[in-house]
Motif scaffolding. Sequence first.
Motif, short mmCIF file in Angstrom:
data_model
loop_
_atom_site.label_atom_id
_atom_site.label_comp_id
_atom_site.label_asym_id
_atom_site.label_seq_id
_atom_site.Cartn_x
_atom_site.Cartn_y
_atom_site.Cartn_z
N GLU B 199 8.01 -5.52 7.85
CA GLU B 199 6.67 -5.76 7.32
C GLU B 199 6.82 -6.58 6.05
N TYR B 200 6.16 -7.73 6.00
CA TYR B 200 6.23 -8.59 4.83
C TYR B 200 5.11 -8.24 3.87
N VAL B 201 5.45 -8.13 2.60
CA VAL B 201 4.43 -7.72 1.63
C VAL B 201 4.41 -8.66 0.43
N ASP B 202 3.20 -8.96 -0.01
CA ASP B 202 3.00 -9.86 -1.13
C ASP B 202 2.63 -9.06 -2.38
N HIS B 203 2.12 -7.87 -2.14
CA HIS B 203 1.65 -7.00 -3.22
C HIS B 203 1.97 -5.56 -2.81
N TYR B 204 2.28 -4.70 -3.80
CA TYR B 204 2.69 -3.35 -3.45
C TYR B 204 1.63 -2.57 -2.68
N THR B 205 0.36 -2.95 -2.87
CA THR B 205 -0.70 -2.21 -2.18
C THR B 205 -0.48 -2.18 -0.66
N SER B 206 0.19 -3.20 -0.11
CA SER B 206 0.48 -3.18 1.33
C SER B 206 1.43 -2.04 1.69
N ILE B 207 2.44 -1.82 0.85
CA ILE B 207 3.35 -0.70 1.10
C ILE B 207 2.60 0.62 0.94
N TYR B 208 1.79 0.67 -0.10
CA TYR B 208 1.01 1.88 -0.34
C TYR B 208 0.15 2.23 0.87
N LYS B 209 -0.53 1.19 1.42
CA LYS B 209 -1.39 1.46 2.57
C LYS B 209 -0.58 1.96 3.76
N SER B 210 0.58 1.36 3.98
CA SER B 210 1.40 1.76 5.13
C SER B 210 1.93 3.18 5.00
N LEU B 211 2.34 3.56 3.80
CA LEU B 211 3.05 4.83 3.66
C LEU B 211 2.20 5.98 3.14
N PHE B 212 1.16 5.67 2.36
CA PHE B 212 0.48 6.76 1.67
C PHE B 212 -1.01 6.85 1.93
N SER B 213 -1.69 5.72 2.20
CA SER B 213 -3.15 5.78 2.08
C SER B 213 -3.78 6.70 3.12
N GLU B 214 -3.20 6.78 4.34
CA GLU B 214 -3.80 7.67 5.32
C GLU B 214 -3.63 9.13 4.89
N ARG B 215 -2.79 9.31 3.90
CA ARG B 215 -2.52 10.67 3.45
C ARG B 215 -3.23 10.98 2.13
N GLN B 216 -4.12 10.08 1.76
CA GLN B 216 -4.69 10.21 0.43
C GLN B 216 -5.36 11.56 0.21
N SER B 217 -5.94 12.08 1.29
CA SER B 217 -6.61 13.37 1.15
C SER B 217 -5.63 14.46 0.75
N ALA B 218 -4.35 14.23 1.02
CA ALA B 218 -3.35 15.24 0.68
C ALA B 218 -3.06 15.27 -0.81
N LEU B 219 -3.56 14.26 -1.53
CA LEU B 219 -3.16 14.13 -2.92
C LEU B 219 -3.48 15.36 -3.75
N GLY B 220 -4.72 15.79 -3.66
CA GLY B 220 -5.09 16.95 -4.46
C GLY B 220 -4.17 18.13 -4.18
N ALA B 221 -3.96 18.39 -2.90
CA ALA B 221 -3.11 19.51 -2.51
C ALA B 221 -1.70 19.33 -3.03
N ALA B 222 -1.18 18.11 -2.89
CA ALA B 222 0.19 17.85 -3.32
C ALA B 222 0.31 18.09 -4.82
N PHE B 223 -0.68 17.63 -5.55
CA PHE B 223 -0.61 17.78 -6.99
C PHE B 223 -0.61 19.25 -7.37
N MET B 224 -1.45 20.01 -6.71
CA MET B 224 -1.48 21.43 -6.99
C MET B 224 -0.12 22.06 -6.69
N SER B 225 0.50 21.61 -5.60
CA SER B 225 1.75 22.25 -5.19
C SER B 225 2.82 22.05 -6.26
N HIS B 226 2.71 20.96 -7.03
CA HIS B 226 3.68 20.76 -8.09
C HIS B 226 3.56 21.83 -9.17
#
Lengths: 236, 236, 236
Positions: B199-226
């Motif tokens: 996957e070619y990327v010009d800006h980090y947001t492309s990597i973010y979308k591929s690896l994390f964005s579908e999981r964004q809803s998990a953020l709150g939970a993940a933060f709490m788990s820390h």
Amino acid sequence: LGKPIFLKDRLYDIMDPPPGVVAGLAYNQIGGSMIWIESVITGSTEPSHGNADKEKSQNLQMSRYRTTGKLGDVMKESAEISYTYAKTLCHSVQKNNTFFERTNIHTHFPEGAIPKDGPSAGCAIVTSLLSLMFDRSIDSSIAMTGEITLTGKVLPVGGIKEKIMAAKRCGIKRVFLPEPNKRDFEELPEGLKGGIAVEYVDHYTSIYKSLFSERQSALGAAFMSHSRYFTGTRVS
Amino acid sequence: LGKPIFLKDRLYDIMDPPPGVVAGLAYNQIGGSMIWIESVITGSTEPSHGNADKEKSQNLQMSRYRTTGKLGDVMKESAEISYTYAKTLCHSVQKNNTFFERTNIHTHFPEGAIPKDGPSAGCAIVTSLLSLMFDRSIDSSIAMTGEITLTGKVLPVGGIKEKIMAAKRCGIKRVFLPEPNKRDFEELPEGLKGGIAVEYVDHYTSIYKSLFSERQSALGAAFMSHSRYFTGTRVS
Amino acid sequence: LGKPIFLKDRLYDIMDPPPGVVAGLAYNQIGGSMIWIESVITGSTEPSHGNADKEKSQNLQMSRYRTTGKLGDVMKESAEISYTYAKTLCHSVQKNNTFFERTNIHTHFPEGAIPKDGPSAGCAIVTSLLSLMFDRSIDSSIAMTGEITLTGKVLPVGGIKEKIMAAKRCGIKRVFLPEPNKRDFEELPEGLKGGIAVEYVDHYTSIYKSLFSERQSALGAAFMSHSRYFTGTRVS
């Protein structure tokens, strides 16, 4: 023009740069090039609720300024000088504006592995910091070069010919140059000078007036908009 | 393929890596190799009992970022730039997320005695920090290379051939490369390119979308788990 | 066996070592030797009188870790990595244990004028810190060598032959070695291998289980016993 276009030359030329991004002009033995300057806010020293004056004074002295980009000692100092001057200018135009006291700022000069040195990015660093403070983009067809002193005076720099060649190659339309470099520019061949609007400046306030002063009313609003970065904080 | 598999190449290939662990790609005169990046939380700046707002604001600015692994100056700066960008990205996707303000983080690049330098791990360091923040593992068959700027732009890197050879040798199936390196990859022999999804990327947001964005809803939970790391603290 | 016994070799072999003291194994051009690791508590970050939550939270982030012993850069970083990992392990086995947040620790590697470097003492440094935290002596007939990563993985080291010779010379009966060094040990002459019980470890948790986990119930007690160091403090 025979010269290759380096990556750093076209780093921001296809998009509106984010606030804090400004184009400088560099040169070395092999020619001129763009030097992009990126400043971002990395944190806040703001108290959450502004009830204690004591806190305030404690926090005020903790804001930090950091630079990266394989800078030589002269360029590191140039960034420090630019930061101090930007803060002074901020206080002189808005005496209650404590943006620089309340924020930690990080300035980077891509590309990270290419050594950079010299004082000539001073005006561009000040502009990058003010662009960040005002939260206003600087048109990426504008570039500037010039050493700055701690009181805002603009000193001449070397490599005007190479820098103007780089500027033209990269689509720059408007350039700020130090007043004492006027002859260097005027001696250039007509073909090279054509298509570039030059403004000569003796003091940074000239750049400030051209780029920011008509927008001064936006300052309050811009400053408030930064508060989105600072969770739970209020800007007094 | 005739080349020995170094320990660091297979450091995490037999287990699901912990959150904070990401595979980068390095190269030098003797060839390419994996470069594993490990980020962990080392402490909290959170007050134990949230009654004093003052504490909070004072603590927010004291979070620290530390790196180890015999890094050269450019790589140390690259980690600082990556840290600043990860924090900015965190604030832009979740404005109330103060994970980076509240935690001290330590990033290590094993093996500890092998000198490492250069800016090309930038994207992988950002990913390591976000993986830690989201508390989500990054599949160890994914690797990435690319310099990052302070605003998230991805710059090209050297050694694409050597890096892809190392990636294949180590069972990597998916690689993120800077867009400007597209030609370098396409010029490789078919036998080397086969079996790797790029996957070619010009800006980090492309990597973010591929690896994390579908999981964004998990953020709150993940933060709490820390918060389990922070004895006696409560996450507001 | 003809080799002189250096002071550092027999430093702790005639007495039960204090908690925090662990034997590592080193080697250089002139052969192998013991490397003793001494960790002690130098202070508390605990408030003197527990009335102010504010102090507490401020102090939590101020615990410091210091090393001495004429260490090279790689070994200094190795100690930092070991410290971070020991803290992480502490939190994962006892989530309410704030020993590392509340104490300042100093690790010394005698003799002070002999230069030391390299990452191979990692496992031994972690063990020294846990021995200090649990307030339990490590039997001075045990030695260990192995680099550690930030997540606790154990990496192979050099000089296995020299290190085993030194271990035998000094009466060591039990040695922890990295799993990837198994072949190095098995290739040694029988006469050298005899009388040494070896445990191969791929992750530090194996050492933890062997030396500490059966004593885990002692943790609370041990932790309380440290409170004697902290004048006027209470452990919550």
